[in-house]
Design an enzyme around this catalytic site. Structure first.
Site, PDB file in Angstrom:
ATOM      1  N   GLY A  42       0.805  -1.223   0.000  1.00  0.00           N
ATOM      2  CA  GLY A  42       0.000   0.000   0.000  1.00  0.00           C
ATOM      3  C   GLY A  42       0.832   1.264   0.000  1.00  0.00           C
ATOM      4  O   GLY A  42       2.055   1.237  -0.191  1.00  0.00           O
ATOM      5  N   GLU A 190       7.784  16.320   7.525  1.00  0.00           N
ATOM      6  CA  GLU A 190       8.798  15.283   7.299  1.00  0.00           C
ATOM      7  C   GLU A 190       9.510  15.526   5.971  1.00  0.00           C
ATOM      8  O   GLU A 190      10.747  15.582   5.900  1.00  0.00           O
ATOM      9  CB  GLU A 190       8.155  13.890   7.313  1.00  0.00           C
ATOM     10  CG  GLU A 190       7.711  13.471   8.720  1.00  0.00           C
ATOM     11  CD  GLU A 190       7.086  12.091   8.771  1.00  0.00           C
ATOM     12  OE1 GLU A 190       6.989  11.418   7.729  1.00  0.00           O
ATOM     13  OE2 GLU A 190       6.682  11.667   9.881  1.00  0.00           O
ATOM     14  N   HIS A 443      20.235   3.226  33.096  1.00  0.00           N
ATOM     15  CA  HIS A 443      20.991   4.477  33.057  1.00  0.00           C
ATOM     16  C   HIS A 443      22.282   4.231  32.289  1.00  0.00           C
ATOM     17  O   HIS A 443      22.930   3.218  32.511  1.00  0.00           O
ATOM     18  CB  HIS A 443      21.321   4.927  34.486  1.00  0.00           C
ATOM     19  CG  HIS A 443      22.176   6.141  34.526  1.00  0.00           C
ATOM     20  ND1 HIS A 443      21.682   7.398  34.244  1.00  0.00           N
ATOM     21  CD2 HIS A 443      23.506   6.296  34.781  1.00  0.00           C
ATOM     22  CE1 HIS A 443      22.677   8.277  34.335  1.00  0.00           C
ATOM     23  NE2 HIS A 443      23.789   7.628  34.667  1.00  0.00           N
TER      24      HIS A 443
HETATM   25  P1  NAD Z   1      -2.647  16.689   7.872  1.00  0.00           P
HETATM   26  O1  NAD Z   1      -4.126  16.666   7.827  1.00  0.00           O
HETATM   27  O2  NAD Z   1      -1.937  16.089   9.013  1.00  0.00           O
HETATM   28  O3  NAD Z   1      -2.144  18.222   7.758  1.00  0.00           O
HETATM   29  C1  NAD Z   1      -2.551  19.053   6.680  1.00  0.00           C
HETATM   30  C2  NAD Z   1      -2.370  20.507   7.042  1.00  0.00           C
HETATM   31  O4  NAD Z   1      -2.709  21.287   5.884  1.00  0.00           O
HETATM   32  C3  NAD Z   1      -3.282  20.965   8.160  1.00  0.00           C
HETATM   33  O5  NAD Z   1      -2.488  21.562   9.155  1.00  0.00           O
HETATM   34  C4  NAD Z   1      -4.215  21.970   7.469  1.00  0.00           C
HETATM   35  O6  NAD Z   1      -4.589  23.018   8.328  1.00  0.00           O
HETATM   36  C5  NAD Z   1      -3.351  22.467   6.315  1.00  0.00           C
HETATM   37  N1  NAD Z   1      -4.114  23.051   5.193  1.00  0.00           N
HETATM   38  C6  NAD Z   1      -5.270  22.597   4.643  1.00  0.00           C
HETATM   39  N2  NAD Z   1      -5.658  23.403   3.629  1.00  0.00           N
HETATM   40  C7  NAD Z   1      -4.739  24.391   3.519  1.00  0.00           C
HETATM   41  C8  NAD Z   1      -4.576  25.541   2.650  1.00  0.00           C
HETATM   42  N3  NAD Z   1      -5.445  25.833   1.677  1.00  0.00           N
HETATM   43  N4  NAD Z   1      -3.501  26.342   2.828  1.00  0.00           N
HETATM   44  C9  NAD Z   1      -2.611  26.072   3.811  1.00  0.00           C
HETATM   45  N5  NAD Z   1      -2.701  25.005   4.645  1.00  0.00           N
HETATM   46  C10 NAD Z   1      -3.758  24.176   4.509  1.00  0.00           C
HETATM   47  O7  NAD Z   1      -2.201  16.056   6.493  1.00  0.00           O
HETATM   48  P2  NAD Z   1      -0.868  15.395   5.928  1.00  0.00           P
HETATM   49  O8  NAD Z   1       0.370  15.927   6.582  1.00  0.00           O
HETATM   50  O9  NAD Z   1      -1.024  15.553   4.460  1.00  0.00           O
HETATM   51  O10 NAD Z   1      -1.006  13.876   6.341  1.00  0.00           O
HETATM   52  C11 NAD Z   1      -2.085  13.098   5.842  1.00  0.00           C
HETATM   53  C12 NAD Z   1      -2.387  11.925   6.744  1.00  0.00           C
HETATM   54  O11 NAD Z   1      -1.332  10.996   6.731  1.00  0.00           O
HETATM   55  C13 NAD Z   1      -2.606  12.353   8.169  1.00  0.00           C
HETATM   56  O12 NAD Z   1      -3.710  11.643   8.680  1.00  0.00           O
HETATM   57  C14 NAD Z   1      -1.347  11.943   8.861  1.00  0.00           C
HETATM   58  O13 NAD Z   1      -1.578  11.592  10.221  1.00  0.00           O
HETATM   59  C15 NAD Z   1      -0.891  10.745   8.046  1.00  0.00           C
HETATM   60  N6  NAD Z   1       0.558  10.677   8.070  1.00  0.00           N
HETATM   61  C16 NAD Z   1       1.171  10.285   9.202  1.00  0.00           C
HETATM   62  C17 NAD Z   1       2.542  10.248   9.266  1.00  0.00           C
HETATM   63  C18 NAD Z   1       3.214   9.825  10.519  1.00  0.00           C
HETATM   64  O14 NAD Z   1       2.564   9.200  11.355  1.00  0.00           O
HETATM   65  N7  NAD Z   1       4.485  10.112  10.689  1.00  0.00           N
HETATM   66  C19 NAD Z   1       3.307  10.638   8.198  1.00  0.00           C
HETATM   67  C20 NAD Z   1       2.659  11.030   7.061  1.00  0.00           C
HETATM   68  C21 NAD Z   1       1.285  11.060   7.025  1.00  0.00           C
END
Ligand code: NAD
Length: 464
Positions: A42, A190, A443
């Site tokens: 996936g 990231e 530790h």
């Molecule tokens: P996210 O939903 O975590 O963050 C997206 C951000 O974009 C939000 O803060 C939002 O306010 C902002 N945003 C939305 N529209 C906007 C606009 N027009 N202009 C400016 N900012 C705007 O999304 P993501 O980072 O794309 O991640 C997607 C999913 O994948 C999430 O559920 C995340 O938890 C998951 N993910 C997790 C990990 C991890 O666990 N390390 C890593 C990658 C992704």
């Protein structure tokens, strides 16, 4: 295909689907897994968690070698970037992981079916793949585990070159001079970190007045300071209106500021469930307003014999949440007691420092009117962190003011993603902060910071 009748058909071979298929086979179900991509695993394995972590590790090594080894008395000559080799490392990690799933499927005697699955009435699934006649499979139970895809903004024109998604940003063949990231969630931070470490100017545009919505505010603020120190530029409270390719680069328009010219744009504004073209209507399943499939506590949809798990159902979109649901779903089908504790699902962002949390944030506890006590401990006061020269960040433990039961743990600091596991186990066992505080921690380790923060709940940290 000779045999088309199964006990369980899993649609989708991401972390939710492939894990569900393996557990189903372990439980003695005759199992098939339908996946339209050639590679199993996936989004997570092919273009998500795994390749991004390979690049995060590699870029951190480059950055550390270039800028921070001298403080350890390690002198290096000129450090240069071999981006093709770095991308090859990432591709090798992806290949090893996806091949690993193939091996696990063979070992478990799971029938892997290549193609796009569509639900049909009467426990049937039709599978189409290019160049082959459609195949109809049938099963007593069907599990939808089709995951999610990148969310788009209406006027952001993704061309996969100048304006792209995380799928593109894990494979840039040159370091962009200026990368604009739309969205300060996990993906934006990231991948923004990766290219910043490799030399790009990175500007993160975020609609909200904070990064990492949903995470504990104090921890997000500290993470933002650390990331800004590394060179990520944050423009918060900025709504992106449009972005498009322009000349050799791209142009991004936001409310209330001049357009930004840059050479790459990464759209990272969330993900949406993959519930289209699945034939849901033919079995009477209606999605909610966000395209998600409603399920009951046994992951059953409104259609008999059809279940759904992972990113297609409500809840956080995380690989490990999908895995737990996949396992719980098939265990329930086997008459066992599968269960997911949604209060103990960790959330980790693999930047440097890492950001990790489990349970309730302070904001949530305040909103819910829950009285809590708080203990925190800075890595600056942890001996191992000093030895590692990784003293940024802190651990924060939140415990019920009356019972001392741990309600949330939030960490920003080196290896926070590994450290949070102890807090998750503690919460699974309904531990109190005193339980952690009285537990011997080796530790010198970073984990001692969690013990100290737990001691701090009762005002008795030793080293601060
Ligand atoms: P996210 O939903 O975590 O963050 C997206 C951000 O974009 C939000 O803060 C939002 O306010 C902002 N945003 C939305 N529209 C906007 C606009 N027009 N202009 C400016 N900012 C705007 O999304 P993501 O980072 O794309 O991640 C997607 C999913 O994948 C999430 O559920 C995340 O938890 C998951 N993910 C997790 C990990 C991890 O666990 N390390 C890593 C990658 C992704």
């Amino acid at each position: 295909m000779e045999d088309t009748s199964f006990d369980i058909i899993v649609i989708g071979a991401g972390p939710g689907g492939y894990v569900a298929a393996i557990r189903a086979a372990q439980l003695g179900f005759k199992t098939a897994c339908v996946e339209k991509e050639d590679l199993l695993g996936g989004t997570c394995l092919r273009v998500g968690c795994i390749p991004s972590k390979a690049l995060l590790e590699a870029s951190e090594k480059y950055h550390e070698t270039k800028s921070s080894l001298a403080r350890f008395g390690v002198k290096v000559g000129e450090v240069t970037l071999d981006l093709p080799a770095m991308l090859q490392h990432k591709d090798g990690v992806v290949k090893a992981n996806t091949k690993g799933i193939e091996g696990l499927f063979k070992k478990a005697k799971i029938t892997r079916v290549l193609g796009h699955a569509r639900l049909a009435e009467g426990g049937k699934v039709s599978v189409e793949s290019t160049g082959n006649p459609p195949v109809t499979l049938s099963a007593k139970h069907i599990i939808i585990a089709t995951g999610s895809k990148v969310a788009m903004l209406p006027d952001v024109k993704v061309d996969g070159k100048a304006v792209g998604t995380s799928n593109d940003a894990i494979a840039y063949t040159e370091v962009p001079k200026h990368l604009v990231v739309i969205g300060a969630g996990a993906i934006g931070l990231e991948l923004g970190s990766v290219w910043c470490r490799l030399g790009a100017k990175v500007t993160v545009l975020e609609y909200l007045n904070r990064i990492l919505p949903g995470m504990d505010m104090e921890i997000s603020t500290q993470a933002q300071l650390s990331l800004a120190k590394q060179g990520l530029e944050f423009k918060l409270g900025t709504r992106v209106k449009s972005a498009r390719a322009d000349g050799n680069g791209a142009i991004v328009e936001c409310d209330g500021m001049d357009p930004i010219r840059c050479d790459k744009v990464l759209v990272a504004v969330g993900r949406v469930p993959n519930t289209e073209n699945l034939g849901l209507e033919s079995v009477g399943i209606k999605t909610d307003g966000r395209g998600r499939i409603p399920v009951d506590e046994k992951y059953a949809t409104t259609a008999p014999g059809i279940y759904a798990i992972g990113d297609v159902i409500p809840g956080v979109m995380l690989a490990h949440k999908a895995e737990e649901e996949g396992i719980a779903c098939v265990e329930i089908l086997a008459g066992k007691h599968g269960h997911v504790n949604y209060n103990a699902i960790p959330n980790v962002v693999y930047t440097h420092p890492e950001i990790a949390s489990v349970g309730k944030s302070e904001e949530e506890l305040k909103n819910d009117g829950i009285a809590y006590k708080k203990g925190s401990f800075p890595f600056l006061a942890n001996g191992r962190a000093r030895a590692l020269a990784q003293t940024e960040g802190k651990v924060k433990v939140l415990a019920d003011a009356h019972t001392d039961r741990i309600l949330g743990v939030h960490i920003v600091g080196a290896r926070a993603g590994d450290l949070i596991a102890e807090a998750v186990v503690a919460m699974e066992f309904g531990a109190s902060s005193e339980d952690i505080a009285r537990t011997s921690h080796a530790h010198p380790t970073l984990a001692e910071a969690l013990k100290e923060a737990a001691l701090g709940v009762d005002g008795r940290s030793i080293h601060i």
